[in-house]
Design a protein around this motif. Sequence first.
Motif, short mmCIF file in Angstrom:
data_model
loop_
_atom_site.label_atom_id
_atom_site.label_comp_id
_atom_site.label_asym_id
_atom_site.label_seq_id
_atom_site.Cartn_x
_atom_site.Cartn_y
_atom_site.Cartn_z
N HIS A 187 103.81 24.88 30.93
CA HIS A 187 103.13 23.94 30.04
C HIS A 187 101.73 24.45 29.68
CE1 HIS A 187 101.41 20.31 28.33
NE2 HIS A 187 100.46 20.34 29.24
N LYS A 222 97.55 25.79 21.02
CA LYS A 222 96.25 25.19 20.70
C LYS A 222 95.09 26.17 20.76
CE LYS A 222 98.13 21.04 20.57
NZ LYS A 222 98.26 20.26 19.33
N TYR A 263 100.68 25.53 25.96
CA TYR A 263 99.61 24.73 25.35
C TYR A 263 98.51 25.66 24.82
CZ TYR A 263 96.68 20.60 24.65
OH TYR A 263 95.91 19.59 24.10
N GLN A 277 94.17 20.57 28.75
CA GLN A 277 93.70 19.80 27.60
C GLN A 277 92.17 19.77 27.54
OE1 GLN A 277 95.91 18.82 29.83
NE2 GLN A 277 97.79 18.15 28.80
#
Length: 269
Positions: free
Chosen positions: A141, A149, A145, A241
């Motif tokens: 993940h 991103k 990601y 994130q």
Amino acid sequence: MAAGVLSNRIDREDLAAGDHIYSWRAAYLYAHHGIYVGDGMVIHFTRAAGHEIGTGTFLDSFLLSSSSPAAAATTCQRCGHLAQGREGVVMSCLDCFLHGGSGSGSLYLFHYAVSPAFFLARARGGTCTLAASDPGHVVVHRARYLLDKGGFGAYSLFKNNCEDFAIYCKTGLLVETAFSVGRSGQLASLTAAFSAVASSPLRFLTTSAGGLALVTTGMYCVGRYVSDIGVRRDVVKVPVQTLVAQATPTAVEAEVAAAGAVGASSPAC
């Protein structure tokens, strides 16, 4: 794990999604690292060929990651990974990841949560760490990601290289202190070697060749151990994130930057 003391080599069919793999480059001088995400694909962090470390010296054309100037015009039919010109966080097939490697295209598995004895037995840095890995699906993940991103920052040999990227994906750990090298075991080993040979006053306490070798070896081992991300105190766990959000400018910041660029290019009244 015991066999890994002699070799970390792994066959393709034994790979699992979330594995941290690497391939030796330049006659085993250094290694290029990535995260295997399944289906024969690897996510890794690189600069374009000929610009791996950005020193402005001949080293920029000597140190390559997964690309080769000889294959600059070749595009892989499977992953579309250009052999030259790609940089940042990229995804390529295993063949492209191994392109230009040493040892007949052999793959190696980076080990996590090893014992101190195992770590010191692996005198070559960049092959294992005392830090524990997160579960494979979490690792994949993070890698995906960052691929989608962005946000891992600019490539830097000493601060932010391919091994640093893979270790972050596996552990979520980042180094807080600005003056320290990154998480790379390869660079930690190099630093430890220089410190042991050139900077230790302890080497003057012995005149015998055996004693000098023992002191130097001891200093090298201590330097590697205290630099490992598994025992360092200057690391913090950062969600992917959060990492991307910190690296991505907000809409307001983007507008201010664009306005500044327009203003700078306009002629003075």
